[in-house]
Design an enzyme around this catalytic site. Structure first.
Site, PDB file in Angstrom:
ATOM      1  N   THR A 105      -9.462   0.379   1.939  1.00 13.88           N
ATOM      2  CA  THR A 105      -9.382   1.774   2.040  1.00 13.88           C
ATOM      3  C   THR A 105     -10.680   2.310   0.888  1.00 13.88           C
ATOM      4  OG1 THR A 105      -7.582   1.533   0.498  1.00 13.88           O
ATOM      5  CG2 THR A 105      -7.401   1.939   2.838  1.00 13.88           C
ATOM      6  N   ASP A 163      -2.868 -12.266   4.462  1.00 16.13           N
ATOM      7  CA  ASP A 163      -4.465 -12.157   3.845  1.00 16.13           C
ATOM      8  C   ASP A 163      -5.216 -11.959   5.286  1.00 16.13           C
ATOM      9  OD1 ASP A 163      -7.022 -11.941   2.772  1.00 16.13           O
ATOM     10  OD2 ASP A 163      -6.787 -13.929   2.205  1.00 16.13           O
ATOM     11  N   TRP A 187      -5.987  12.219   3.954  1.00 13.79           N
ATOM     12  CA  TRP A 187      -5.635  12.880   2.660  1.00 13.79           C
ATOM     13  C   TRP A 187      -4.380  12.061   2.293  1.00 13.79           C
ATOM     14  CZ3 TRP A 187      -7.886  18.080   1.381  1.00 13.79           C
ATOM     15  CH2 TRP A 187      -9.060  18.334   1.631  1.00 13.79           C
ATOM     16  N   ASP A 241      -9.440  10.359   9.907  1.00  8.48           N
ATOM     17  CA  ASP A 241     -10.440  11.360  10.297  1.00  8.48           C
ATOM     18  C   ASP A 241     -11.556  11.040   9.873  1.00  8.48           C
ATOM     19  OD1 ASP A 241      -9.303  11.842   7.295  1.00  8.48           O
ATOM     20  OD2 ASP A 241     -11.126  12.965   7.540  1.00  8.48           O
ATOM     21  N   LYS A 245     -13.296   1.369  10.615  1.00  9.01           N
ATOM     22  CA  LYS A 245     -11.838   1.807  11.222  1.00  9.01           C
ATOM     23  C   LYS A 245     -12.124   2.113  12.654  1.00  9.01           C
ATOM     24  CE  LYS A 245      -8.582   2.440   9.084  1.00  9.01           C
ATOM     25  NZ  LYS A 245      -7.507   1.453   8.946  1.00  9.01           N
ATOM     26  N   TYR A 294     -16.833   2.728   6.033  1.00 11.50           N
ATOM     27  CA  TYR A 294     -15.528   2.875   6.171  1.00 11.50           C
ATOM     28  C   TYR A 294     -14.943   3.265   7.405  1.00 11.50           C
ATOM     29  CZ  TYR A 294     -10.486   4.536   5.460  1.00 11.50           C
ATOM     30  OH  TYR A 294      -9.216   4.846   5.650  1.00 11.50           O
ATOM     31  N   ALA A 309      -5.411  -2.247   5.042  1.00  7.22           N
ATOM     32  CA  ALA A 309      -6.863  -1.794   5.414  1.00  7.22           C
ATOM     33  C   ALA A 309      -7.565  -1.966   3.902  1.00  7.22           C
ATOM     34  CB  ALA A 309      -6.767  -0.260   5.795  1.00  7.22           C
ATOM     35  N   GLY A 313       0.703  -1.249   0.115  1.00 12.50           N
ATOM     36  CA  GLY A 313       0.186   0.052   0.022  1.00 12.50           C
ATOM     37  C   GLY A 313       0.922   1.358  -0.186  1.00 12.50           C
ATOM     38  N   GLN A 314       0.241   2.367   0.129  1.00 11.51           N
ATOM     39  CA  GLN A 314       0.978   3.575  -0.166  1.00 11.51           C
ATOM     40  C   GLN A 314       1.881   4.002   1.125  1.00 11.51           C
ATOM     41  OE1 GLN A 314      -1.260   7.225  -1.808  1.00 11.51           O
ATOM     42  NE2 GLN A 314      -2.694   6.317  -0.563  1.00 11.51           N
TER      43      GLN A 314
HETATM   44  N1  LIG Z   1      -5.409   6.899   1.500  1.00 11.65           N
HETATM   45  C1  LIG Z   1      -5.830   7.697   2.603  1.00 11.65           C
HETATM   46  O1  LIG Z   1      -6.335   8.907   2.169  1.00 11.65           O
HETATM   47  C2  LIG Z   1      -6.046   7.508   3.982  1.00 11.65           C
HETATM   48  C3  LIG Z   1      -6.489   8.251   4.985  1.00 11.65           C
HETATM   49  C4  LIG Z   1      -6.591   8.308   6.399  1.00 11.65           C
HETATM   50  C5  LIG Z   1      -6.135   7.116   6.823  1.00 11.65           C
HETATM   51  N2  LIG Z   1      -5.786   6.078   6.028  1.00 11.65           N
HETATM   52  C6  LIG Z   1      -5.253   4.785   6.832  1.00 11.65           C
HETATM   53  O2  LIG Z   1      -3.759   4.582   6.342  1.00 11.65           O
HETATM   54  C7  LIG Z   1      -3.428   3.408   6.316  1.00 11.65           C
HETATM   55  C8  LIG Z   1      -2.718   3.015   5.097  1.00 11.65           C
HETATM   56  O3  LIG Z   1      -3.345   3.669   3.817  1.00 11.65           O
HETATM   57  P1  LIG Z   1      -3.030   3.635   2.373  1.00 11.65           P
HETATM   58  O4  LIG Z   1      -3.385   4.767   1.908  1.00 11.65           O
HETATM   59  O5  LIG Z   1      -1.531   3.093   2.431  1.00 11.65           O
HETATM   60  O6  LIG Z   1      -3.774   2.305   1.987  1.00 11.65           O
HETATM   61  P2  LIG Z   1      -3.611   1.480   0.332  1.00 11.65           P
HETATM   62  O7  LIG Z   1      -2.911   2.093  -0.303  1.00 11.65           O
HETATM   63  O8  LIG Z   1      -5.076   1.341   0.062  1.00 11.65           O
HETATM   64  O9  LIG Z   1      -3.155   0.254   0.694  1.00 11.65           O
HETATM   65  C9  LIG Z   1      -3.912  -0.657   1.588  1.00 11.65           C
HETATM   66  C10 LIG Z   1      -3.247  -1.790   1.663  1.00 11.65           C
HETATM   67  O10 LIG Z   1      -3.915  -2.962   2.169  1.00 11.65           O
HETATM   68  C11 LIG Z   1      -3.916  -4.008   1.568  1.00 11.65           C
HETATM   69  N3  LIG Z   1      -5.126  -4.924   1.972  1.00 11.65           N
HETATM   70  C12 LIG Z   1      -6.416  -4.766   1.459  1.00 11.65           C
HETATM   71  N4  LIG Z   1      -7.091  -5.859   1.663  1.00 11.65           N
HETATM   72  C13 LIG Z   1      -6.339  -6.816   2.366  1.00 11.65           C
HETATM   73  C14 LIG Z   1      -6.482  -8.052   3.068  1.00 11.65           C
HETATM   74  N5  LIG Z   1      -7.674  -8.406   2.761  1.00 11.65           N
HETATM   75  N6  LIG Z   1      -5.481  -8.491   3.382  1.00 11.65           N
HETATM   76  C15 LIG Z   1      -4.101  -7.860   3.483  1.00 11.65           C
HETATM   77  N7  LIG Z   1      -3.961  -6.867   3.005  1.00 11.65           N
HETATM   78  C16 LIG Z   1      -5.109  -6.212   2.256  1.00 11.65           C
HETATM   79  C17 LIG Z   1      -4.039  -3.832   0.035  1.00 11.65           C
HETATM   80  O11 LIG Z   1      -3.278  -4.950  -0.293  1.00 11.65           O
HETATM   81  P3  LIG Z   1      -3.280  -5.180  -1.954  1.00 11.65           P
HETATM   82  O12 LIG Z   1      -2.896  -4.157  -2.694  1.00 11.65           O
HETATM   83  O13 LIG Z   1      -2.577  -6.696  -2.258  1.00 11.65           O
HETATM   84  O14 LIG Z   1      -4.765  -5.475  -2.249  1.00 11.65           O
HETATM   85  C18 LIG Z   1      -2.951  -2.620   0.094  1.00 11.65           C
HETATM   86  O15 LIG Z   1      -1.572  -3.075   0.146  1.00 11.65           O
HETATM   87  C19 LIG Z   1      -4.719   2.512   6.494  1.00 11.65           C
HETATM   88  O16 LIG Z   1      -4.995   2.126   7.885  1.00 11.65           O
HETATM   89  C20 LIG Z   1      -6.009   3.517   5.993  1.00 11.65           C
HETATM   90  O17 LIG Z   1      -7.229   3.340   6.759  1.00 11.65           O
HETATM   91  C21 LIG Z   1      -5.500   6.332   4.620  1.00 11.65           C
END
Ligand SMILES: NC(=O)c1ccc[n+]([C@@H]2O[C@H](COP(=O)([O-])OP(=O)(O)OC[C@H]3O[C@@H](n4cnc5c(N)ncnc54)[C@H](OP(=O)(O)O)[C@@H]3O)[C@@H](O)[C@H]2O)c1
Length: 299
Positions: free
Chosen positions: A66, A40, A154, A106, A133, A129, A64, A10-11
Site C-alpha cells: 500500500t 508472506d 481513503w 479508486d 491493484k 500502485y 497489500a 493491517g488497518q
Molecule cells: N489505505 C487506504 O487508504 C486504501 C484505499 C483504498 C484501498 N485500499 C486497499 O484496502 C486493503 C487494505 O488496506 P489497509 O489500509 O488495511 O493497508 P495496510 O494497513 O497498509 O495493511 C496492509 C497489510 O498488508 C501486509 N503486507 C504487506 N506486504 C506483505 C507481504 N509481502 N506479505 C504479506 N502481507 C503483506 C502488511 O503487513 P506488515 O504490516 O507485516 O508489513 C499489512 O498488514 C488493501 O487491499 C488496499 O489496497 C486501501
C-alpha cells in the site's frame, strides 16, 4: 464456515479479525510464518500450500503493498503482493471451491471529472500502485468466479498512525497548516469495511447477493483539507486547544506537495450497486471519523 484471513495486522485486517470471528472458525495470518503456515506474499508457493492445507470455505485477503509512492521505485515487489500472489490464491481457491474476498482501490481510475466512479467505468491507473491493484483484480476475476472485490478509498483505522492523528498533532505544534483541497473522496473506516465484508460474505455463502466487483466507501464527500478541518474542529469542540484551529488550515493544490506517484483528483465512488445487492447502508463519513476521534486517548 472456515475462513482464512491474510494481512491481519493491517488497518482493515485488524478489524476483520473482529468482524469475521462470529462467522465461524477463523485463521488469521500476518506477513510472516505462523505455526508452519505462510502469510508472506513474496512466497506465492508457500501461500498456495497454506491455502491447500487449510482448505477454507472463504479466504479474505487484506494484505497489500500500500506504499503508493514507494511502489514507483519497487514495481516488481508491488506487482508480486498486489497481483501475482492474489492471482495464485484465486487459482487455489477455485480448485477447492472457496470464496475469495479481496480489496481494491479508486486508484484504478485516473481521477478525471467529478462524477462518482461506477464499477464498469474504464480503469486507467495513474501509477504503479493502481496498475498492480488493477492487475490483481483481473487475475482474480479470471481465476475464480467466486470472488468479492471491494474497491474502496481513503481508509483510516483507529490503530496505528492515520491522517486524523497526524493533523491533530500538526495543529497542536504549528500556527498554520496547508492541506490539499483538490482531491475529493470519502474517508472510510477500516471498521466499516470489515463489518460490511462480514455481512456480504455471509450473504454470498448463503446463496444471496452476487459475486463481482463493488465500490464501497462511506457516504458523502470531502477534500483532504475539509477532512483536516473537520477533525480539528471536532477536537476543538471537545475542549482541545490548538495553535492552528480549523480556520488556519489553508487550502492548497496537490502541486504544493510533489510526490513520486500522482493521485487521482476525483476519488468519488458510486456505491449504489453494493448497497442494493447486499441491502446495506453506508453511513456518512463524518460519523465514523467522529467516533474514531472519541476513541483516541486524551492528550
Ligand atoms: N489505505 C487506504 O487508504 C486504501 C484505499 C483504498 C484501498 N485500499 C486497499 O484496502 C486493503 C487494505 O488496506 P489497509 O489500509 O488495511 O493497508 P495496510 O494497513 O497498509 O495493511 C496492509 C497489510 O498488508 C501486509 N503486507 C504487506 N506486504 C506483505 C507481504 N509481502 N506479505 C504479506 N502481507 C503483506 C502488511 O503487513 P506488515 O504490516 O507485516 O508489513 C499489512 O498488514 C488493501 O487491499 C488496499 O489496497 C486501501
Amino acid at each position: 464456515m472456515r475462513i482464512l484471513l491474510f494481512g491481519r495486522n493491517g488497518q482493515v485486517g485488524w478489524e476483520l479479525q473482529r468482524s469475521l470471528a462470529p462467522l465461524g472458525q477463523l485463521v488469521a495470518l500476518g506477513s510472516g510464518r505462523q505455526d508452519g503456515l505462510c502469510g508472506d506474499f513474496h512466497d506465492a508457493e508457500g501461500i498456495a500450500r497454506t491455502v491447500r492445507e487449510l482448505r477454507p470455505d472463504a479466504i479474505v485477503n487484506a494484505a497489500a503493498y500500500t506504499a503508493v509512492d514507494k511502489a514507483e521505485s519497487e514495481p516488481e515487489r508491488a506487482e508480486q503482493v498486489n497481483a501475482a500472489t492474489p492471482g495464485v490464491i484465486a487459482q487455489v481457491a477455485h480448485q477447492i471451491g472457496a470464496w475469495l474476498v479481496h480489496y481494491s482501490t479508486d486508484y484504478v481510475f485516473d481521477g478525471n471529472g467529478t462524477r462518482p466512479w461506477r464499477e464498469d467505468d474504464a480503469a486507467a491507473p495513474l501509477g504503479v500502485y493502481g496498475r498492480t491493484k488493477l492487475a490483481g483484480e483481473q487475475r482474480i476475476v479470471a481465476a475464480n468466479p467466486r470472488h468479492l472485490i471491494l474497491r474502496t478509498s481513503w481508509v483510516y483505522g483507529a490503530r496505528g498512525g492515520n491522517f486524523p492523528k497526524t493533523m491533530l498533532r500538526l495543529a497542536r505544534e504549528r500556527e498554520q497548516l496547508s492541506v490539499i483541497d483538490d482531491q475529493v473522496g470519502a474517508p472510510t473506516g477500516a471498521d466499516l469495511l470489515a463489518d460490511v465484508t462480514a455481512h456480504a460474505l455471509r450473504d454470498l455463502a448463503a446463496g444471496r447477493g452476487q459475486p463481482g466487483i463493488y465500490h464501497v466507501a462511506a457516504a458523502g464527500e470531502t477534500t483532504w483539507n475539509g477532512y483536516a478541518r473537520f477533525v480539528v474542529g471536532k477536537a476543538q469542540q471537545a475542549g482541545e486547544i490548538f495553535k492552528a484551529g480549523p480556520d488556519r488550515i489553508l487550502p492548497v493544490p496537490s502541486s504544493a506537495f510533489p510526490t513520486p506517484a500522482r493521485r487521482p483528483h476525483n476519488s468519488r465512488l458510486d456505491t449504489s450497486r453494493f448497497r442494493a445487492t447486499f441491502r446495506l447502508d453506508l453511513p456518512p463519513w463524518e460519523q465514523g471519523v467522529a467516533r474514531m476521534l472519541e476513541e483516541l486517548p486524551q492528550n
